[in-house]
Write a protein that holds these residues in place. Structure first.
Motif: not given
Length: 344
Positions: A54-63, A79-87
């Motif tokens: 299973s891929p891991m991780g639900h908290e990240f920011i990036g380019i 630079l963007v913030i990704a919430p732990f759920a996509w919508s």
């Protein structure tokens, strides 16, 4: 690219997998510049059966590296913030601020979507999901912004669902990152007294810095008695439960006052909890909480992060590279680290 996968309880590995690509016009590709390990990642770390990785991780920011043809709110280089759920940001639940129930959304590391503990991630529904931050990838604010992807928003959600306000007596159960940021959130919302129930001094010291007025290290009946003593014998108006195990819920029912609110954001590791006449019904206690729609809070919370008013990134007490992620899991599991920051 490299990415973290869990193969079973206690078995986290870094694998090399194909780079993500744009699959739909609403997608964006994000190069991860900071991610982290969540306390909720330790639940499968303790109990996941051996099987498909299973891929891991639900908290990240990036380019943002690439966008699909329908994406209009972010562009390459942001630079963007990704919430732990996509919508999608447009369905009836998103419009109500409940993006975790989006009719077309989902969660990282599920449904064929990669996890955030990786070098890059394909972000579906980028317009509804990603939030641009007005800084670059070398910003000193990155650790603080990263908390907006989950733990700060989750602690804030606990306080908001409980309707914490001026004059309230609040108990926070749990001295993990979410509990500590629930303390910070209760202070922001004007609570008069904030009692942190935790027994790890380095963590509860940070809790005091975030706004806790009292710390109770005892558990069980002794802990309940200590909280009631601190609250004039009646208990707390609002109880924020940030653990998810049954003993924490029992603590919550023991320290809440009649007419009070219990707000749970710790992922429940139990199926049954008392809600009958003798526990919640008789004293008119409200039970609320759930997965935090952190997307609804990012714009609200970001200004105080960027002006230095709050520093939620202080919950990170260890920084590692992607190859050291298995060590990061072990450190958090052994309580040698509060929350581990990953810099791919």
């Amino acid at each position: 690219m490299r990415a973290a996968f869990m193969y079973g309880a206690g078995d986290v590995r870094i694998d090399t997998v194909p780079d993500p690509v744009i699959q739909r016009p609403a997608d964006a590709l994000v190069r991860v510049v900071a991610a982290c390990i969540c306390g909720s990642d330790l639940h499968p770390y303790h109990s996941m059966p051996v099987g498909e990785a299973s891929p891991m991780g639900h908290e990240f920011i990036g380019i943002v590296e690439e966008i699909g043809g329908e994406v209009s709110t972010v562009e390459r280089g942001d630079l963007v913030i990704a919430p732990f759920a996509w919508s999608d940001g447009t369905c009836e639940f998103c419009r109500e601020g409940l993006q975790t129930s989006c009719l077309h959304g989902g969660f990282w590391a599920a449904g064929g979507i990669g996890g955030g503990q990786a070098e890059a991630v394909r972000v579906p529904l980028a317009d509804g999901t990603l939030v641009k931050a007005p800084v670059g990838e070398d910003s000193e604010f990155l650790p603080h912004l990263l908390t907006l992807s989950d733990v700060y928003g989750t602690g804030y959600h606990a306080a908001k669902r409980a309707n914490v306000g001026p004059g309230d007596k609040v108990v926070v159960i749990g001295d993990g990152a979410v509990g500590l940021l629930a303390v910070l959130s209760a202070r922001q919302l004007g609570a008069q007294q904030i009692i942190l129930m935790g027994r790890h001094k380095d963590r509860t010291d940070l809790g005091r810095e975030f706004g806790a007025t009292d710390v109770v290290a005892d558990r069980g009946d002794e802990g309940i008695a200590a909280v009631r003593d601190l609250t004039g014998g009646h208990g707390a108006h609002k109880v924020l439960e940030a653990v998810g195990h049954m003993p924490a819920y029992t603590q919550a029912t023991g320290v809440v006052r009649p007419g009070g609110v219990i707000s749970r954001v710790g992922v429940p590791q139990y199926e049954e909890a008392p809600v009958g006449f003798g526990s919640l019904f008789g004293p008119n206690i409200t039970l609320t909480g759930g997965p935090a729609p952190v997307r609804a809070y990012i714009e609200e919370l970001m200004p105080a992060v960027l002006d230095g008013t709050v520093q939620p990134g202080k919950v990170f007490d260890r920084t590692i590279g992607l190859d050291q992620v298995p060590d990061g899991y072990r450190a958090m599991d052994r309580r040698e680290a509060l929350k581990v920051l990953i810099r791919p």
